[in-house]
Design a protein around this motif. Structure first.
Motif, PDB file in Angstrom:
ATOM      1  N   LEU A 118       0.834  -1.198   0.000  1.00  0.00           N
ATOM      2  CA  LEU A 118       0.000   0.000   0.000  1.00  0.00           C
ATOM      3  C   LEU A 118       0.867   1.245   0.000  1.00  0.00           C
ATOM      4  O   LEU A 118       1.873   1.330   0.721  1.00  0.00           O
ATOM      5  N   ARG A 119       0.437   2.224  -0.794  1.00  0.00           N
ATOM      6  CA  ARG A 119       1.177   3.489  -0.908  1.00  0.00           C
ATOM      7  C   ARG A 119       0.198   4.621  -1.196  1.00  0.00           C
ATOM      8  O   ARG A 119      -0.989   4.384  -1.464  1.00  0.00           O
ATOM      9  N   THR A 120       0.703   5.849  -1.142  1.00  0.00           N
ATOM     10  CA  THR A 120      -0.122   7.031  -1.370  1.00  0.00           C
ATOM     11  C   THR A 120      -0.868   6.932  -2.702  1.00  0.00           C
ATOM     12  O   THR A 120      -0.272   6.612  -3.742  1.00  0.00           O
ATOM     13  N   GLY A 121      -2.179   7.186  -2.637  1.00  0.00           N
ATOM     14  CA  GLY A 121      -3.024   7.124  -3.827  1.00  0.00           C
ATOM     15  C   GLY A 121      -3.843   5.856  -3.923  1.00  0.00           C
ATOM     16  O   GLY A 121      -4.831   5.801  -4.671  1.00  0.00           O
ATOM     17  N   ASP A 122      -3.469   4.807  -3.170  1.00  0.00           N
ATOM     18  CA  ASP A 122      -4.242   3.559  -3.201  1.00  0.00           C
ATOM     19  C   ASP A 122      -5.584   3.741  -2.499  1.00  0.00           C
ATOM     20  O   ASP A 122      -5.717   4.536  -1.562  1.00  0.00           O
ATOM     21  N   LYS A 123      -6.586   2.973  -2.960  1.00  0.00           N
ATOM     22  CA  LYS A 123      -7.908   2.994  -2.357  1.00  0.00           C
ATOM     23  C   LYS A 123      -8.411   1.558  -2.191  1.00  0.00           C
ATOM     24  O   LYS A 123      -8.047   0.667  -2.959  1.00  0.00           O
ATOM     25  N   GLY A 124      -9.241   1.336  -1.170  1.00  0.00           N
ATOM     26  CA  GLY A 124      -9.829   0.015  -0.980  1.00  0.00           C
ATOM     27  C   GLY A 124     -10.065  -0.319   0.477  1.00  0.00           C
ATOM     28  O   GLY A 124      -9.682   0.421   1.393  1.00  0.00           O
ATOM     29  N   LYS A 125     -10.727  -1.461   0.695  1.00  0.00           N
ATOM     30  CA  LYS A 125     -11.032  -1.909   2.050  1.00  0.00           C
ATOM     31  C   LYS A 125      -9.765  -2.221   2.835  1.00  0.00           C
ATOM     32  O   LYS A 125      -9.727  -2.063   4.060  1.00  0.00           O
ATOM     33  N   ASP A 126      -8.734  -2.707   2.134  1.00  0.00           N
ATOM     34  CA  ASP A 126      -7.493  -3.008   2.842  1.00  0.00           C
ATOM     35  C   ASP A 126      -6.831  -1.737   3.378  1.00  0.00           C
ATOM     36  O   ASP A 126      -6.174  -1.761   4.422  1.00  0.00           O
ATOM     37  N   VAL A 127      -7.050  -0.618   2.675  1.00  0.00           N
ATOM     38  CA  VAL A 127      -6.538   0.663   3.176  1.00  0.00           C
ATOM     39  C   VAL A 127      -7.244   1.034   4.479  1.00  0.00           C
ATOM     40  O   VAL A 127      -6.603   1.425   5.463  1.00  0.00           O
ATOM     41  N   ARG A 128      -8.572   0.905   4.482  1.00  0.00           N
ATOM     42  CA  ARG A 128      -9.326   1.208   5.713  1.00  0.00           C
ATOM     43  C   ARG A 128      -8.859   0.321   6.868  1.00  0.00           C
ATOM     44  O   ARG A 128      -8.679   0.792   7.989  1.00  0.00           O
ATOM     45  N   GLN A 129      -8.654  -0.960   6.591  1.00  0.00           N
ATOM     46  CA  GLN A 129      -8.191  -1.870   7.651  1.00  0.00           C
ATOM     47  C   GLN A 129      -6.868  -1.416   8.242  1.00  0.00           C
ATOM     48  O   GLN A 129      -6.691  -1.394   9.463  1.00  0.00           O
ATOM     49  N   LEU A 130      -5.948  -1.065   7.362  1.00  0.00           N
ATOM     50  CA  LEU A 130      -4.642  -0.605   7.841  1.00  0.00           C
ATOM     51  C   LEU A 130      -4.799   0.655   8.692  1.00  0.00           C
ATOM     52  O   LEU A 130      -4.218   0.766   9.779  1.00  0.00           O
ATOM     53  N   ASP A 145     -10.530   6.072   6.333  1.00  0.00           N
ATOM     54  CA  ASP A 145     -11.406   5.872   5.184  1.00  0.00           C
ATOM     55  C   ASP A 145     -10.723   4.879   4.249  1.00  0.00           C
ATOM     56  O   ASP A 145      -9.823   4.146   4.672  1.00  0.00           O
ATOM     57  N   GLU A 146     -11.120   4.856   3.014  1.00  0.00           N
ATOM     58  CA  GLU A 146     -10.550   3.890   2.072  1.00  0.00           C
ATOM     59  C   GLU A 146      -9.518   4.505   1.134  1.00  0.00           C
ATOM     60  O   GLU A 146      -9.216   3.959   0.081  1.00  0.00           O
ATOM     61  N   GLU A 147      -8.968   5.661   1.533  1.00  0.00           N
ATOM     62  CA  GLU A 147      -7.970   6.323   0.696  1.00  0.00           C
ATOM     63  C   GLU A 147      -6.647   6.475   1.452  1.00  0.00           C
ATOM     64  O   GLU A 147      -6.615   6.987   2.570  1.00  0.00           O
ATOM     65  N   TYR A 148      -5.570   6.014   0.833  1.00  0.00           N
ATOM     66  CA  TYR A 148      -4.228   6.103   1.400  1.00  0.00           C
ATOM     67  C   TYR A 148      -3.658   7.473   1.002  1.00  0.00           C
ATOM     68  O   TYR A 148      -3.217   7.667  -0.136  1.00  0.00           O
ATOM     69  N   THR A 149      -3.645   8.397   1.950  1.00  0.00           N
ATOM     70  CA  THR A 149      -3.196   9.756   1.678  1.00  0.00           C
ATOM     71  C   THR A 149      -1.781   9.974   2.208  1.00  0.00           C
ATOM     72  O   THR A 149      -1.187   9.088   2.835  1.00  0.00           O
ATOM     73  N   ALA A 150      -1.277  11.202   1.981  1.00  0.00           N
ATOM     74  CA  ALA A 150       0.040  11.557   2.508  1.00  0.00           C
ATOM     75  C   ALA A 150       0.040  11.500   4.027  1.00  0.00           C
ATOM     76  O   ALA A 150       1.068  11.146   4.647  1.00  0.00           O
ATOM     77  N   LYS A 151      -1.120  11.805   4.632  1.00  0.00           N
ATOM     78  CA  LYS A 151      -1.212  11.730   6.095  1.00  0.00           C
ATOM     79  C   LYS A 151      -1.147  10.272   6.566  1.00  0.00           C
ATOM     80  O   LYS A 151      -0.567   9.979   7.612  1.00  0.00           O
ATOM     81  N   THR A 152      -1.748   9.363   5.778  1.00  0.00           N
ATOM     82  CA  THR A 152      -1.639   7.938   6.107  1.00  0.00           C
ATOM     83  C   THR A 152      -0.179   7.507   6.034  1.00  0.00           C
ATOM     84  O   THR A 152       0.335   6.804   6.909  1.00  0.00           O
ATOM     85  N   ALA A 153       0.497   7.941   4.972  1.00  0.00           N
ATOM     86  CA  ALA A 153       1.908   7.579   4.803  1.00  0.00           C
ATOM     87  C   ALA A 153       2.750   8.097   5.960  1.00  0.00           C
ATOM     88  O   ALA A 153       3.682   7.414   6.424  1.00  0.00           O
ATOM     89  N   ALA A 154       2.418   9.292   6.470  1.00  0.00           N
ATOM     90  CA  ALA A 154       3.162   9.849   7.604  1.00  0.00           C
ATOM     91  C   ALA A 154       2.975   8.996   8.849  1.00  0.00           C
ATOM     92  O   ALA A 154       3.926   8.768   9.614  1.00  0.00           O
ATOM     93  N   ALA A 155       1.751   8.507   9.052  1.00  0.00           N
ATOM     94  CA  ALA A 155       1.495   7.633  10.196  1.00  0.00           C
ATOM     95  C   ALA A 155       2.244   6.317  10.045  1.00  0.00           C
ATOM     96  O   ALA A 155       2.785   5.768  11.021  1.00  0.00           O
ATOM     97  N   VAL A 156       2.310   5.799   8.822  1.00  0.00           N
ATOM     98  CA  VAL A 156       3.057   4.562   8.570  1.00  0.00           C
ATOM     99  C   VAL A 156       4.537   4.762   8.877  1.00  0.00           C
ATOM    100  O   VAL A 156       5.193   3.890   9.461  1.00  0.00           O
ATOM    101  N   LYS A 157       5.063   5.910   8.505  1.00  0.00           N
ATOM    102  CA  LYS A 157       6.468   6.189   8.796  1.00  0.00           C
ATOM    103  C   LYS A 157       6.728   6.188  10.297  1.00  0.00           C
ATOM    104  O   LYS A 157       7.769   5.685  10.755  1.00  0.00           O
ATOM    105  N   ARG A 158       5.785   6.733  11.078  1.00  0.00           N
ATOM    106  CA  ARG A 158       5.965   6.723  12.539  1.00  0.00           C
ATOM    107  C   ARG A 158       5.931   5.289  13.071  1.00  0.00           C
ATOM    108  O   ARG A 158       6.692   4.936  13.979  1.00  0.00           O
ATOM    109  N   TRP A 159       5.031   4.474  12.510  1.00  0.00           N
ATOM    110  CA  TRP A 159       4.972   3.047  12.899  1.00  0.00           C
ATOM    111  C   TRP A 159       6.284   2.363  12.546  1.00  0.00           C
ATOM    112  O   TRP A 159       6.834   1.588  13.337  1.00  0.00           O
ATOM    113  N   GLN A 160       6.806   2.626  11.345  1.00  0.00           N
ATOM    114  CA  GLN A 160       8.066   2.014  10.919  1.00  0.00           C
ATOM    115  C   GLN A 160       9.223   2.432  11.825  1.00  0.00           C
ATOM    116  O   GLN A 160      10.077   1.611  12.179  1.00  0.00           O
TER     117      GLN A 160
END
Length: 364
Positions: A118-130, A145-160
């Protein structure tokens, strides 16, 4: 007075209505009994009329275990297995399931499989789950929601960063796997079920899509079957008491009822049966080995604070209806009664001036 005593062999056909059980028909032989059992007109034995709760319950044999067996398959490009969660362990959100080449794959909760990176711009139920998992772990700052945004990516970076990983902002099956909830590791690999199964161990090669772990739900449950004709006695939400192999009794409730009846494996009993699952009120107390036999007491309708007598105290009166033989002050008299619930070898009775403590005639 002529009358017929109802013995234990007499069959009663009951119908549930209005929260109680009433006799609608009586079949079987009705042999006349003597009006009096001795010269004084007294029955050979008596039993008390009691007041209390009367519960219509049944008992079933069940098995203690876990539900929801499934496989955790290897994701990513593959490599050498360097660690596996041990059999019997429980893995919860963000905990390690296994490691490949020293890199952990962690559990996240969700029904959708982790099938892509999953990366910025992806959409779907798996995005919402993550995103739901990130939020539950405290990595917020985005809309779930079901959209992987730059804010989602920032949260992933903190998790990483929290797991000492390269902070890419992307996340794939080489890092996480989804399951509906916490899982209990049953065995490694694809297990040893009817399909044969293959075990794996640290040092083995993991290829993409190959089974790494066999897991189940983490909580103990009880499974049993009831004849399809009795499925009404085990509706979802029905309260139960489960007796464990060591005699411990634990409360629970029916949490799932099968939708289709299937014939059992016993060639002597091909009665169609329904699968029933019981969940414990306090699962942590349900100790014991898997597949241990248990006894399930199903609590059906309960009549509160009612009068009852033993079933074999009933008389079929010549002019229709039913009665009991009340014994007081050294004499016996027949009293007409209205019948309610049959349960636990007793029957609810009312009318005729009955009260708790009275004695009624029963066979010796």
């Amino acid at each position: 007075m002529g009358r017929r005593r109802l013995g234990l062999a007499l069959l009663t056909v009951v119908a549930i209505a209005g929260g109680g059980v009433a006799v609608t028909a009586l079949t079987g032989p009705r042999t006349p009994a003597p009006d009096r059992a001795d010269g004084k007109g007294l029955p050979p034995a008596t039993a008390p009329v009691t007041r209390g709760d009367l519960a219509d319950s049944t008992q079933q044999d069940g098995t203690l275990g876990h539900l929801g067996e499934r496989k955790i398959n290897a994701g990513g490009p593959g490599g050498t297995l360097t660690w596996l969660a041990p059999p019997g362990s429980v893995v919860r959100r963000d905990e390690r399931l296994y490691e490949v080449d020293g890199e952990a794959v962690r559990l996240m909760y969700g029904d959708e499989p982790m099938y892509r990176t999953l990366r910025t711009g992806d959409k779907g139920k798996d995005v919402r789950q993550l995103e739901e998992n990130l939020a539950a772990l405290g990595y917020t700052g985005f809309d779930v929601d079901e959209e992987y945004t730059a804010k989602t990516a920032a949260a992933v970076k903190r998790w990483q960063k929290s797991h000492d990983l390269k902070q890419t902002g992307t996340l794939g099956p080489d890092r996480i796997a989804f399951a509906g909830s916490a899982v209990r590791v049953k065995e490694t690999g694809s297990g040893s079920g009817s399909g044969g199964g293959d075990r794996v161990a640290v040092g083995d090669r993991a290829t993409p899509g190959s089974p790494v772990l066999t897991v189940t739900g983490s909580e103990k449950v009880v499974s049993f079957k009831v004849p399809a004709a009795q499925a009404g006695s085990a509706k979802t939400g029905t309260r139960v008491q489960v007796t464990l192999p060591d005699g411990t009794r634990l409360p629970g409730r029916v949490s799932a009822v099968g939708r289709a009846a299937t014939a059992g494996e016993d060639p002597q009993d091909r009665t169609p049966k329904i699968d029933i699952t019981v969940s414990f009120d306090e699962p942590a107390k349900a100790e014991g080995v898997d597949q241990a036999p248990v006894t399930v007491d199903l609590t059906g309708t309960t009549r509160r604070d009612v009068l009852s007598v033993p079933v074999n105290a009933l008389l079929a009166l010549p002019d229709g209806g039913f009665g009991v033989q009340v014994v007081e002050d050294g004499a016996a008299r027949d009293v007409r009664v209205e019948l309610g619930m049959f349960a636990q070898g007793r029957v609810e009775v009312s009318g005729g001036g009955l009260r708790a403590g009275m004695k009624v005639g029963v066979p010796s």
